[in-house]
Scaffold this motif. Sequence first.
Motif, PDB file in Angstrom:
ATOM      1  N   THR A  11       5.818  -2.306  -5.031  1.00 43.34           N
ATOM      2  CA  THR A  11       5.546  -2.035  -3.608  1.00 43.34           C
ATOM      3  C   THR A  11       6.839  -1.457  -3.097  1.00 43.34           C
ATOM      4  OG1 THR A  11       6.398  -4.262  -2.924  1.00 43.34           O
ATOM      5  CG2 THR A  11       3.781  -3.969  -3.286  1.00 43.34           C
ATOM      6  N   LEU A  12       6.579  -0.775  -2.073  1.00 37.95           N
ATOM      7  CA  LEU A  12       7.718  -0.047  -1.567  1.00 37.95           C
ATOM      8  C   LEU A  12       8.583  -0.913  -0.431  1.00 37.95           C
ATOM      9  CD1 LEU A  12       9.243   2.519  -0.667  1.00 37.95           C
ATOM     10  CD2 LEU A  12       7.627   3.209   0.883  1.00 37.95           C
ATOM     11  N   TYR A  13       9.752  -1.569  -0.913  1.00 41.15           N
ATOM     12  CA  TYR A  13      10.486  -2.377  -0.148  1.00 41.15           C
ATOM     13  C   TYR A  13      11.238  -1.602   1.047  1.00 41.15           C
ATOM     14  CZ  TYR A  13      13.788  -6.315   0.444  1.00 41.15           C
ATOM     15  OH  TYR A  13      14.644  -7.337   0.719  1.00 41.15           O
ATOM     16  N   SER A  14      11.904  -0.704   0.895  1.00 43.59           N
ATOM     17  CA  SER A  14      12.581   0.050   1.968  1.00 43.59           C
ATOM     18  C   SER A  14      12.928   1.499   1.488  1.00 43.59           C
ATOM     19  CB  SER A  14      13.872  -0.597   2.286  1.00 43.59           C
ATOM     20  OG  SER A  14      14.308  -0.365   3.626  1.00 43.59           O
ATOM     21  N   TYR A  15      13.346   2.296   2.402  1.00 41.71           N
ATOM     22  CA  TYR A  15      14.071   3.855   2.099  1.00 41.71           C
ATOM     23  C   TYR A  15      14.674   4.405   3.023  1.00 41.71           C
ATOM     24  CZ  TYR A  15       9.978   5.240   4.941  1.00 41.71           C
ATOM     25  OH  TYR A  15       8.903   5.375   6.083  1.00 41.71           O
TER      26      TYR A  15
ATOM     27  N   THR B  12       7.289  11.554   4.524  1.00 45.56           N
ATOM     28  CA  THR B  12       7.401  11.258   5.992  1.00 45.56           C
ATOM     29  C   THR B  12       7.335   9.850   6.349  1.00 45.56           C
ATOM     30  OG1 THR B  12       4.944  11.159   6.257  1.00 45.56           O
ATOM     31  CG2 THR B  12       6.270  13.415   6.520  1.00 45.56           C
ATOM     32  N   PRO B  13       7.690   9.421   7.361  1.00 50.32           N
ATOM     33  CA  PRO B  13       7.697   7.964   7.751  1.00 50.32           C
ATOM     34  C   PRO B  13       6.083   7.463   7.789  1.00 50.32           C
ATOM     35  CG  PRO B  13       9.195   8.919   9.270  1.00 50.32           C
ATOM     36  CD  PRO B  13       8.633  10.002   8.391  1.00 50.32           C
ATOM     37  N   VAL B  14       5.445   8.470   8.281  1.00 51.69           N
ATOM     38  CA  VAL B  14       3.949   7.945   8.546  1.00 51.69           C
ATOM     39  C   VAL B  14       3.163   7.650   6.987  1.00 51.69           C
ATOM     40  CG1 VAL B  14       1.523   8.714   9.124  1.00 51.69           C
ATOM     41  CG2 VAL B  14       3.462   9.242  10.685  1.00 51.69           C
TER      42      VAL B  14
ATOM     43  N   LEU C  54      18.800   9.369  19.968  1.00 51.50           N
ATOM     44  CA  LEU C  54      17.116   9.538  19.199  1.00 51.50           C
ATOM     45  C   LEU C  54      16.980  10.971  19.007  1.00 51.50           C
ATOM     46  CD1 LEU C  54      15.321   6.581  20.646  1.00 51.50           C
ATOM     47  CD2 LEU C  54      16.321   6.628  18.461  1.00 51.50           C
ATOM     48  N   ASN C  55      17.692  11.860  19.876  1.00 49.10           N
ATOM     49  CA  ASN C  55      17.419  13.467  19.502  1.00 49.10           C
ATOM     50  C   ASN C  55      18.425  14.115  18.739  1.00 49.10           C
ATOM     51  OD1 ASN C  55      14.828  13.511  20.890  1.00 49.10           O
ATOM     52  ND2 ASN C  55      15.822  13.343  22.918  1.00 49.10           N
ATOM     53  N   SER C  56      19.356  13.353  18.455  1.00 49.43           N
ATOM     54  CA  SER C  56      20.537  14.026  17.598  1.00 49.43           C
ATOM     55  C   SER C  56      19.841  14.416  16.424  1.00 49.43           C
ATOM     56  CB  SER C  56      21.728  13.020  17.590  1.00 49.43           C
ATOM     57  OG  SER C  56      21.377  11.990  16.928  1.00 49.43           O
ATOM     58  N   ARG C  57      20.737  15.163  15.742  1.00 50.57           N
ATOM     59  CA  ARG C  57      20.158  15.633  14.167  1.00 50.57           C
ATOM     60  C   ARG C  57      19.997  14.705  13.302  1.00 50.57           C
ATOM     61  NH1 ARG C  57      24.826  19.451  12.437  1.00 50.57           N
ATOM     62  NH2 ARG C  57      25.562  17.520  11.251  1.00 50.57           N
ATOM     63  N   MET C  58      18.740  14.599  12.530  1.00 50.81           N
ATOM     64  CA  MET C  58      18.239  13.709  11.550  1.00 50.81           C
ATOM     65  C   MET C  58      19.254  13.709  10.362  1.00 50.81           C
ATOM     66  SD  MET C  58      16.407  11.316  11.120  1.00 50.81           S
ATOM     67  CE  MET C  58      14.677  11.416  11.832  1.00 50.81           C
ATOM     68  N   ILE C  59      19.879  12.782   9.944  1.00 55.97           N
ATOM     69  CA  ILE C  59      20.650  12.625   8.774  1.00 55.97           C
ATOM     70  C   ILE C  59      20.053  12.022   7.799  1.00 55.97           C
ATOM     71  CG2 ILE C  59      22.858  11.681   7.767  1.00 55.97           C
ATOM     72  CD1 ILE C  59      23.266  14.001   9.779  1.00 55.97           C
ATOM     73  N   ALA C  60      19.649  10.692   7.819  1.00 62.78           N
ATOM     74  CA  ALA C  60      18.832  10.121   6.724  1.00 62.78           C
ATOM     75  C   ALA C  60      17.956   9.266   7.509  1.00 62.78           C
ATOM     76  CB  ALA C  60      19.722   9.345   5.842  1.00 62.78           C
ATOM     77  N   TYR C  61      16.729   9.377   7.606  1.00 62.26           N
ATOM     78  CA  TYR C  61      15.641   8.711   8.451  1.00 62.26           C
ATOM     79  C   TYR C  61      15.950   7.343   8.114  1.00 62.26           C
ATOM     80  CZ  TYR C  61      11.443   6.717  10.354  1.00 62.26           C
ATOM     81  OH  TYR C  61      10.753   5.741  10.950  1.00 62.26           O
TER      82      TYR C  61
ATOM     83  N   PRO D 294      22.034   3.355   4.953  1.00 64.13           N
ATOM     84  CA  PRO D 294      20.943   3.019   5.913  1.00 64.13           C
ATOM     85  C   PRO D 294      19.620   2.643   4.688  1.00 64.13           C
ATOM     86  CG  PRO D 294      21.826   5.054   6.317  1.00 64.13           C
ATOM     87  CD  PRO D 294      22.445   4.771   5.055  1.00 64.13           C
ATOM     88  N   ILE D 295      19.871   2.460   3.678  1.00 62.41           N
ATOM     89  CA  ILE D 295      18.398   2.196   2.980  1.00 62.41           C
ATOM     90  C   ILE D 295      17.826   0.786   3.530  1.00 62.41           C
ATOM     91  CG2 ILE D 295      17.604   1.516   0.640  1.00 62.41           C
ATOM     92  CD1 ILE D 295      19.188   4.115  -0.556  1.00 62.41           C
ATOM     93  N   PRO D 296      18.691  -0.401   3.391  1.00 64.77           N
ATOM     94  CA  PRO D 296      17.932  -1.360   4.064  1.00 64.77           C
ATOM     95  C   PRO D 296      17.508  -1.418   5.205  1.00 64.77           C
ATOM     96  CG  PRO D 296      20.149  -1.943   3.181  1.00 64.77           C
ATOM     97  CD  PRO D 296      20.291  -0.520   3.429  1.00 64.77           C
TER      98      PRO D 296
END
Lengths: 379, 137
Positions: B64-68, B106-108, A188-195, A142-144
């Motif tokens: 710069t931050l490209y993705s994560y 965090t995403p924020v 969207l409420n299931s357990r977070m794996i890798a945001y 999911p990194i991209p």
Amino acid sequence: MRRNQVAVVGAAETTELGVIPTMSQIQLHADAALNAIADAGLKLSDIDGFATAVETPQQMCHYLGITPTWVDGTSVGGCSFMLHVRHAAAAIEAGLCKTVLITHAESGKSMIGKQPRSIPADSLQGQFEAPFGVYGPPSMFPIPVLRYMKTYGITHEQLAMVAVVQREWAARNPRAMMKDPITVDDVLNSRMIAYPFRLLQCCLVTDGGGALILTSADRAKDFPRKPVYILGTGESVETPMVSQMETFTSSRAFKVAGPLAFKEAGITHADVDHLMIYDAFAHLPLFGLGDLGFMPHEETGPFIAAGHTRPGGKLPLNTNGGGLSYMHSGMYGMYALQESVRQMRGIAPAQVPGAKISVCHGVGGMFAASGTIIFTNER
Amino acid sequence: MAEPMRARPKPTPETQHFWDGTKAGELRLQRCDSCAHVYFPPRPFCPSCASRKVSIFKASGKGTLYSYVINHRPAAPGFTPPYAIAVVALEEGPRMMSNITGCPQTPVALELDMPLEVTFEPLDAQITLPLFRPAKG
């Protein structure tokens, strides 16, 4: 390659799918192979070409008792079997062999007779990715996604809909692992794996396998099953390091393999009745729809969210339930091919009425490789 | 029992200069002397034009931050979840995987395209990792 010169005449999965604590990985291969042999009405001694991935051709040929004159051990991840189909078709056309068996199996859940995957510390991945905390596909594939979302305006809800729609297909498939309906909120409420991805946007982990048998189209008419012809094929690779992809807004391997197959098949996107896009994670169908040229990437999320890929929609996609809900033993490409063959034979649990052309698109590694096979049931 | 350590890179002859660089507080990239292409990861030839005439140089360390992703589970040995696994677009062109320090995971807090600068974190006596933090000013 010339169109419709080679056909699938045998196709089967392992007798069981899911959790199979009674078989090692090579026995799962054998179980699928024997089922495919029976499906084709052949004997093992009829097989003179063999291809597999992860396990080696010498391992599997010896275990099965096959003496081949052509082998292919291409192992580029989960789409290896698309590449095997392409290579086998070329080999049969070139006269190197007559009848090819392709097997996949993985004891992905029970881990019996399966070597653990490891990254050597002196490989490029070991030096330039592993030290930063990547740990298995959920932390890498999911990194991209966030870059893709920002570039094309794709929303979390649209990416959740991928899982929702595939569960709708799975509900129609008795062999699917997960059949209970789910909603966008459930995802969207299931357990977070890798945001940004949560549990229901990641593939299952199961045991199982599948096998295909290919021969020339001229011989195919003498077999018990309706032949499924190879209309077009494509393949490519990019990089084993997700961080080193040319861009995160597209897959170069997809963009090479997909259009190559369409060109070879001589079809347009409007001709496609049925589509499989290997869905290890929820973003892959979006990348696939865009990179295979079905629509601009901006439209992929809205297209799925609007229900166009669900049962009854105009572009039936991942009709077995996919890696998200059907099964995923680790290298799912074989199961996508099996579903395309079932759809072309007209025997799929969630059959698309009158389907004549099926596009089957696979990914290997984290966008590392790609293979596309276009099937038809008309010659 | 000792804490599990994060995966430790083992340099090869082609990458040794990179790891010597991080140990000396430099982020080193390579540039082709023939076509000026800047590339990563290290190799003694240009992946754009195949020239073997390439030079090692000190990069600005800016990007710069490209993705994560923010990894929750399973966590890699030596990491406490949640932690971000980031890909940084370097000022010179190449991208590299890293972690973002000095910033909530965090995403924020982790905004795409935010300016970053390199910082060096010793892993042991031989290996220092290039990490990134939000750029100052």
